[in-house]
Design a protein around this motif. Structure first.
Motif, PDB file in Angstrom:
ATOM      1  N   UNK A   1      40.812  -3.365 -13.851  1.00  0.00           N
ATOM      2  CA  UNK A   1      39.818  -4.317 -13.345  1.00  0.00           C
ATOM      3  C   UNK A   1      40.363  -5.077 -12.139  1.00  0.00           C
ATOM      4  N   UNK A   2      41.641  -5.438 -12.184  1.00  0.00           N
ATOM      5  CA  UNK A   2      42.245  -6.117 -11.035  1.00  0.00           C
ATOM      6  C   UNK A   2      42.313  -5.199  -9.828  1.00  0.00           C
ATOM      7  N   UNK A   3      42.658  -3.933 -10.045  1.00  0.00           N
ATOM      8  CA  UNK A   3      42.712  -2.981  -8.940  1.00  0.00           C
ATOM      9  C   UNK A   3      41.325  -2.774  -8.333  1.00  0.00           C
ATOM     10  N   UNK A   4      40.309  -2.653  -9.172  1.00  0.00           N
ATOM     11  CA  UNK A   4      38.947  -2.488  -8.685  1.00  0.00           C
ATOM     12  C   UNK A   4      38.496  -3.751  -7.947  1.00  0.00           C
ATOM     13  N   UNK A   5      38.866  -4.911  -8.466  1.00  0.00           N
ATOM     14  CA  UNK A   5      38.497  -6.172  -7.816  1.00  0.00           C
ATOM     15  C   UNK A   5      39.130  -6.285  -6.436  1.00  0.00           C
ATOM     16  N   UNK A   6      40.413  -5.949  -6.327  1.00  0.00           N
ATOM     17  CA  UNK A   6      41.068  -6.064  -5.024  1.00  0.00           C
ATOM     18  C   UNK A   6      40.512  -5.051  -4.033  1.00  0.00           C
ATOM     19  N   UNK A   7      40.145  -3.872  -4.498  1.00  0.00           N
ATOM     20  CA  UNK A   7      39.497  -2.892  -3.637  1.00  0.00           C
ATOM     21  C   UNK A   7      38.151  -3.413  -3.146  1.00  0.00           C
TER      22      UNK A   7
ATOM     23  N   UNK B   1      30.623 -17.754  -5.733  1.00  0.00           N
ATOM     24  CA  UNK B   1      29.633 -17.078  -6.571  1.00  0.00           C
ATOM     25  C   UNK B   1      29.755 -15.573  -6.399  1.00  0.00           C
ATOM     26  N   UNK B   2      29.872 -15.130  -5.156  1.00  0.00           N
ATOM     27  CA  UNK B   2      30.005 -13.698  -4.886  1.00  0.00           C
ATOM     28  C   UNK B   2      31.282 -13.137  -5.496  1.00  0.00           C
ATOM     29  N   UNK B   3      32.376 -13.870  -5.389  1.00  0.00           N
ATOM     30  CA  UNK B   3      33.649 -13.391  -5.914  1.00  0.00           C
ATOM     31  C   UNK B   3      33.654 -13.362  -7.446  1.00  0.00           C
ATOM     32  N   UNK B   4      32.969 -14.304  -8.066  1.00  0.00           N
ATOM     33  CA  UNK B   4      32.858 -14.291  -9.530  1.00  0.00           C
ATOM     34  C   UNK B   4      32.021 -13.095  -9.976  1.00  0.00           C
ATOM     35  N   UNK B   5      30.951 -12.808  -9.247  1.00  0.00           N
ATOM     36  CA  UNK B   5      30.130 -11.641  -9.566  1.00  0.00           C
ATOM     37  C   UNK B   5      30.943 -10.365  -9.402  1.00  0.00           C
ATOM     38  N   UNK B   6      31.756 -10.292  -8.346  1.00  0.00           N
ATOM     39  CA  UNK B   6      32.618  -9.118  -8.145  1.00  0.00           C
ATOM     40  C   UNK B   6      33.628  -8.973  -9.272  1.00  0.00           C
ATOM     41  N   UNK B   7      34.188 -10.078  -9.727  1.00  0.00           N
ATOM     42  CA  UNK B   7      35.137 -10.034 -10.838  1.00  0.00           C
ATOM     43  C   UNK B   7      34.487  -9.573 -12.130  1.00  0.00           C
ATOM     44  N   UNK B   8      33.296 -10.068 -12.397  1.00  0.00           N
ATOM     45  CA  UNK B   8      32.590  -9.676 -13.616  1.00  0.00           C
ATOM     46  C   UNK B   8      32.214  -8.197 -13.583  1.00  0.00           C
ATOM     47  N   UNK B   9      31.763  -7.713 -12.439  1.00  0.00           N
ATOM     48  CA  UNK B   9      31.404  -6.295 -12.358  1.00  0.00           C
ATOM     49  C   UNK B   9      32.639  -5.412 -12.391  1.00  0.00           C
ATOM     50  N   UNK B  10      33.777  -5.908 -11.902  1.00  0.00           N
ATOM     51  CA  UNK B  10      35.021  -5.135 -11.983  1.00  0.00           C
ATOM     52  C   UNK B  10      35.445  -4.965 -13.439  1.00  0.00           C
ATOM     53  N   UNK B  11      35.353  -6.025 -14.220  1.00  0.00           N
ATOM     54  CA  UNK B  11      35.694  -5.928 -15.637  1.00  0.00           C
ATOM     55  C   UNK B  11      34.721  -5.007 -16.358  1.00  0.00           C
ATOM     56  N   UNK B  12      33.454  -5.128 -16.058  1.00  0.00           N
ATOM     57  CA  UNK B  12      32.439  -4.286 -16.676  1.00  0.00           C
ATOM     58  C   UNK B  12      32.638  -2.813 -16.321  1.00  0.00           C
ATOM     59  N   UNK B  13      32.938  -2.534 -15.053  1.00  0.00           N
ATOM     60  CA  UNK B  13      33.160  -1.140 -14.636  1.00  0.00           C
ATOM     61  C   UNK B  13      34.417  -0.561 -15.276  1.00  0.00           C
TER      62      UNK B  13
ATOM     63  N   UNK C   1      31.300   0.759  -8.165  1.00  0.00           N
ATOM     64  CA  UNK C   1      30.757   1.785  -9.052  1.00  0.00           C
ATOM     65  C   UNK C   1      31.190   3.172  -8.603  1.00  0.00           C
ATOM     66  N   UNK C   2      31.153   3.428  -7.308  1.00  0.00           N
ATOM     67  CA  UNK C   2      31.563   4.744  -6.803  1.00  0.00           C
ATOM     68  C   UNK C   2      33.055   4.986  -7.002  1.00  0.00           C
ATOM     69  N   UNK C   3      33.865   3.950  -6.894  1.00  0.00           N
ATOM     70  CA  UNK C   3      35.301   4.127  -7.130  1.00  0.00           C
ATOM     71  C   UNK C   3      35.577   4.434  -8.600  1.00  0.00           C
ATOM     72  N   UNK C   4      34.846   3.817  -9.508  1.00  0.00           N
ATOM     73  CA  UNK C   4      35.024   4.091 -10.938  1.00  0.00           C
ATOM     74  C   UNK C   4      34.559   5.503 -11.262  1.00  0.00           C
ATOM     75  N   UNK C   5      33.460   5.945 -10.666  1.00  0.00           N
ATOM     76  CA  UNK C   5      32.989   7.316 -10.888  1.00  0.00           C
ATOM     77  C   UNK C   5      34.021   8.315 -10.370  1.00  0.00           C
ATOM     78  N   UNK C   6      34.592   8.044  -9.200  1.00  0.00           N
ATOM     79  CA  UNK C   6      35.635   8.913  -8.662  1.00  0.00           C
ATOM     80  C   UNK C   6      36.865   8.951  -9.545  1.00  0.00           C
TER      81      UNK C   6
END
Length: 86
Positions: free
Chosen positions: A43-49, A8-20, A75-80
């Motif tokens: 999105x894959x790079x953000x997910x792996x981070x 569940x946590x990993x799916x949420x992380x994947x969804x937020x990575x795509x959204x970001x 979110x902070x990595x996307x802002x950066x």
């Protein structure tokens, strides 16, 4: 709130990575719009981070607190990235 499964946590992380990732490219002024391959790659790079952050967060943080820290890392990595690419 504890999650019964890591899935569940990993799916949420994947969804937020795509959204970001999609949100990052939304703010650039491109007439053609973002390329799906580029959005997916970012999105894959953000997910792996965020996955690495999820694994290495101290064990005293559990459940929703751990997940919220990792989402903040996303979110902070996307802002950066936005300010570096601007």
């Amino acid at each position: 709130m504890n999650f019964k499964s890591k899935k569940i946590s990993l799916v949420i992380l994947g969804a937020t990575a795509i959204l970001c990732s999609r949100t990052l490219f939304f703010f650039f002024n491109d007439t053609e719009g973002p390329n799906l391959l580029i959005v997916g790659g970012l999105a894959m790079a953000i997910y792996f981070l965020s996955f690495a952050a999820y694994v290495f967060v101290p064990s005293k943080m559990k459940g929703l607190k751990k997940l919220s820290v990792v989402v903040c890392v996303q979110i902070l990595s996307v802002i950066g990235l936005y300010f570096c690419m601007k």
